[in-house]
Design an enzyme around this catalytic site. Structure first.
Site, short mmCIF file in Angstrom:
data_model
loop_
_atom_site.label_atom_id
_atom_site.label_comp_id
_atom_site.label_asym_id
_atom_site.label_seq_id
_atom_site.Cartn_x
_atom_site.Cartn_y
_atom_site.Cartn_z
N VAL A 8 0.87 -1.17 0.00
CA VAL A 8 0.00 0.00 0.00
C VAL A 8 0.91 1.22 0.00
O VAL A 8 2.05 1.16 0.47
CB VAL A 8 -0.97 0.04 1.20
N SER A 9 0.41 2.34 -0.52
CA SER A 9 1.24 3.53 -0.67
C SER A 9 1.46 4.29 0.63
O SER A 9 2.48 4.93 0.81
CB SER A 9 0.64 4.46 -1.71
N ARG A 10 0.50 4.25 1.53
CA ARG A 10 0.61 5.04 2.76
C ARG A 10 0.25 4.19 3.97
O ARG A 10 -0.47 3.20 3.87
CB ARG A 10 -0.35 6.22 2.70
#
Length: 192
Positions: A8-10
Protein backbone atom coordinates in the site's frame (compact mmCIF):
# COMPACT_ATOMS: atom_id res chain seq x y z
CA UNK A 1 6.52 -22.25 -2.06
CA UNK A 2 3.96 -19.46 -2.55
CA UNK A 3 5.22 -16.02 -1.54
CA UNK A 4 2.61 -13.30 -1.17
CA UNK A 5 3.48 -9.64 -1.71
CA UNK A 6 1.30 -6.84 -0.34
CA UNK A 7 1.91 -3.14 -0.90
CA UNK A 8 0.00 0.00 0.00
CA UNK A 9 1.24 3.53 -0.67
CA UNK A 10 0.61 5.04 2.76
CA UNK A 11 0.45 3.93 6.38
CA UNK A 12 -3.18 5.09 6.52
CA UNK A 13 -4.26 2.62 3.83
CA UNK A 14 -5.40 -0.81 4.93
CA UNK A 15 -3.86 -4.06 3.74
CA UNK A 16 -6.88 -6.17 4.81
CA UNK A 17 -8.18 -6.84 1.27
CA UNK A 18 -4.76 -8.00 0.04
CA UNK A 19 -4.13 -10.02 3.23
CA UNK A 20 -7.44 -11.84 2.74
CA UNK A 21 -6.51 -12.61 -0.88
CA UNK A 22 -3.14 -14.04 0.21
CA UNK A 23 -4.87 -16.24 2.82
CA UNK A 24 -7.28 -17.54 0.18
CA UNK A 25 -4.29 -18.35 -2.04
CA UNK A 26 -2.69 -20.17 0.91
CA UNK A 27 0.62 -18.31 0.66
CA UNK A 28 3.41 -19.82 2.77
CA UNK A 29 4.92 -16.40 3.55
CA UNK A 30 3.67 -12.86 3.01
CA UNK A 31 5.74 -9.69 2.69
CA UNK A 32 4.20 -6.24 3.22
CA UNK A 33 5.54 -2.79 2.25
CA UNK A 34 3.83 0.48 3.13
CA UNK A 35 5.45 2.82 0.63
CA UNK A 36 5.13 4.11 -2.91
CA UNK A 37 5.55 1.70 -5.80
CA UNK A 38 7.86 4.25 -7.42
CA UNK A 39 10.58 3.41 -4.93
CA UNK A 40 13.01 0.66 -5.83
CA UNK A 41 14.32 0.20 -2.30
CA UNK A 42 11.21 -1.42 -0.81
CA UNK A 43 12.72 -3.55 2.00
CA UNK A 44 10.12 -6.34 2.13
CA UNK A 45 10.03 -6.63 -1.67
CA UNK A 46 13.82 -6.99 -1.76
CA UNK A 47 13.73 -9.49 1.11
CA UNK A 48 11.12 -11.54 -0.78
CA UNK A 49 13.31 -11.55 -3.90
CA UNK A 50 16.25 -12.81 -1.81
CA UNK A 51 14.16 -15.66 -0.41
CA UNK A 52 12.51 -16.70 -3.71
CA UNK A 53 13.94 -19.90 -5.18
CA UNK A 54 13.38 -21.74 -8.49
CA UNK A 55 9.89 -23.23 -8.57
CA UNK A 56 8.43 -20.63 -6.17
CA UNK A 57 5.43 -18.48 -7.14
CA UNK A 58 5.10 -14.84 -6.14
CA UNK A 59 1.45 -13.91 -5.65
CA UNK A 60 0.19 -10.32 -5.88
CA UNK A 61 -3.34 -8.99 -5.63
CA UNK A 62 -2.83 -6.77 -8.71
CA UNK A 63 0.14 -6.23 -11.02
CA UNK A 64 0.50 -2.59 -9.94
CA UNK A 65 1.50 -3.81 -6.47
CA UNK A 66 4.88 -4.86 -7.92
CA UNK A 67 5.64 -1.48 -9.50
CA UNK A 68 4.13 1.68 -10.93
CA UNK A 69 5.54 1.49 -14.45
CA UNK A 70 5.01 -1.36 -16.84
CA UNK A 71 8.68 -1.19 -17.83
CA UNK A 72 9.66 -1.91 -14.23
CA UNK A 73 7.04 -4.66 -14.02
CA UNK A 74 8.34 -6.37 -17.17
CA UNK A 75 11.93 -6.15 -15.88
CA UNK A 76 10.84 -7.67 -12.56
CA UNK A 77 8.98 -10.54 -14.23
CA UNK A 78 11.91 -11.21 -16.60
CA UNK A 79 14.30 -11.27 -13.63
CA UNK A 80 12.01 -13.67 -11.77
CA UNK A 81 11.62 -15.85 -14.86
CA UNK A 82 15.39 -16.00 -15.29
CA UNK A 83 15.63 -17.31 -11.74
CA UNK A 84 12.86 -19.88 -12.30
CA UNK A 85 10.33 -17.97 -10.18
CA UNK A 86 6.78 -17.53 -11.48
CA UNK A 87 4.29 -14.70 -10.92
CA UNK A 88 0.56 -14.92 -10.24
CA UNK A 89 -1.66 -11.83 -10.27
CA UNK A 90 -5.08 -12.50 -8.78
CA UNK A 91 -7.04 -9.50 -10.12
CA UNK A 92 -5.83 -9.79 -13.75
CA UNK A 93 -5.90 -13.60 -13.58
CA UNK A 94 -2.35 -13.90 -14.95
CA UNK A 95 -0.20 -16.87 -14.00
CA UNK A 96 3.19 -16.98 -15.75
CA UNK A 97 3.56 -20.66 -14.89
CA UNK A 98 0.96 -21.42 -17.60
CA UNK A 99 1.43 -20.86 -21.35
CA UNK A 100 -1.72 -18.69 -21.48
CA UNK A 101 -0.50 -16.56 -18.56
CA UNK A 102 2.86 -16.01 -20.25
CA UNK A 103 1.11 -15.05 -23.48
CA UNK A 104 -1.19 -12.58 -21.70
CA UNK A 105 1.71 -11.00 -19.87
CA UNK A 106 3.70 -10.58 -23.09
CA UNK A 107 0.70 -9.15 -24.94
CA UNK A 108 0.21 -6.57 -22.18
CA UNK A 109 3.94 -5.79 -22.28
CA UNK A 110 3.95 -5.44 -26.08
CA UNK A 111 0.95 -3.09 -25.99
CA UNK A 112 2.63 -0.95 -23.35
CA UNK A 113 5.85 -0.79 -25.36
CA UNK A 114 3.84 0.18 -28.46
CA UNK A 115 2.13 2.94 -26.46
CA UNK A 116 5.49 4.28 -25.21
CA UNK A 117 6.84 4.32 -28.79
CA UNK A 118 3.76 6.21 -30.06
CA UNK A 119 4.09 8.79 -27.26
CA UNK A 120 7.78 9.23 -28.06
CA UNK A 121 6.99 9.66 -31.77
CA UNK A 122 4.34 12.29 -31.01
CA UNK A 123 6.72 14.14 -28.70
CA UNK A 124 9.47 14.24 -31.33
CA UNK A 125 7.02 15.44 -34.00
CA UNK A 126 5.81 18.20 -31.66
CA UNK A 127 9.37 19.31 -30.88
CA UNK A 128 10.27 19.40 -34.59
CA UNK A 129 7.15 21.45 -35.37
CA UNK A 130 8.02 23.90 -32.58
CA UNK A 131 11.62 24.22 -33.82
CA UNK A 132 10.34 24.91 -37.34
CA UNK A 133 8.38 27.83 -35.87
CA UNK A 134 11.49 29.17 -34.13
CA UNK A 135 10.85 27.93 -30.60
CA UNK A 136 13.80 26.46 -28.74
CA UNK A 137 12.10 24.83 -25.79
CA UNK A 138 13.65 24.13 -22.46
CA UNK A 139 13.80 26.20 -19.32
CA UNK A 140 14.26 29.96 -19.76
CA UNK A 141 17.65 31.34 -18.76
CA UNK A 142 17.85 32.72 -15.22
CA UNK A 143 17.65 36.51 -14.91
CA UNK A 144 20.44 37.51 -12.56
CA UNK A 145 21.50 41.11 -12.02
CA UNK A 146 25.28 41.69 -12.30
CA UNK A 147 25.44 43.23 -8.80
CA UNK A 148 23.54 40.24 -7.35
CA UNK A 149 25.95 37.80 -9.03
CA UNK A 150 29.06 39.73 -7.93
CA UNK A 151 27.85 39.88 -4.31
CA UNK A 152 27.11 36.13 -4.29
CA UNK A 153 30.57 35.35 -5.68
CA UNK A 154 32.23 37.55 -3.04
CA UNK A 155 30.31 35.92 -0.20
CA UNK A 156 31.03 32.45 -1.52
CA UNK A 157 34.76 33.20 -1.92
CA UNK A 158 34.93 34.53 1.67
CA UNK A 159 33.74 31.10 2.96
CA UNK A 160 31.99 32.66 5.97
CA UNK A 161 28.38 31.82 5.02
CA UNK A 162 26.59 28.65 4.00
CA UNK A 163 25.14 28.35 0.51
CA UNK A 164 21.52 28.75 1.77
CA UNK A 165 22.56 31.92 3.66
CA UNK A 166 24.25 33.37 0.58
CA UNK A 167 21.21 32.52 -1.54
CA UNK A 168 18.93 34.31 0.94
CA UNK A 169 21.19 37.37 1.10
CA UNK A 170 21.54 37.70 -2.68
CA UNK A 171 18.08 36.64 -3.85
CA UNK A 172 18.92 33.37 -5.62
CA UNK A 173 15.82 31.16 -5.72
CA UNK A 174 17.32 27.96 -7.12
CA UNK A 175 20.26 26.06 -5.71
CA UNK A 176 21.02 24.73 -9.21
CA UNK A 177 21.23 28.29 -10.57
CA UNK A 178 23.45 29.34 -7.68
CA UNK A 179 25.86 26.47 -8.32
CA UNK A 180 25.89 27.10 -12.07
CA UNK A 181 26.69 30.82 -11.86
CA UNK A 182 28.67 31.03 -8.62
CA UNK A 183 30.26 27.73 -7.57
CA UNK A 184 30.99 26.24 -11.00
CA UNK A 185 32.13 29.63 -12.31
CA UNK A 186 34.64 29.86 -9.43
CA UNK A 187 35.95 26.37 -10.18
CA UNK A 188 36.51 27.29 -13.83
CA UNK A 189 38.08 30.67 -13.02
CA UNK A 190 39.59 30.53 -9.48
CA UNK A 191 41.18 34.01 -9.76
CA UNK A 192 37.82 35.78 -10.29
Amino acid sequence: MKLGYIRVSRDKQTTALQEDAMKCEQCDRTFTDKMSGKRFDRPEFLRMLDIARPGDVIVVWRLDRLGRSLKELIETVNTLSGRGVELKSLKENIDTSTPTGKLMFHIIGALAEFERDIISERTQAGLEAARARGRKGGRPKAKIRPDQLERARQLYAARKNTVPEIMALTGFKSRATFYKYVVDAEKQNPQA
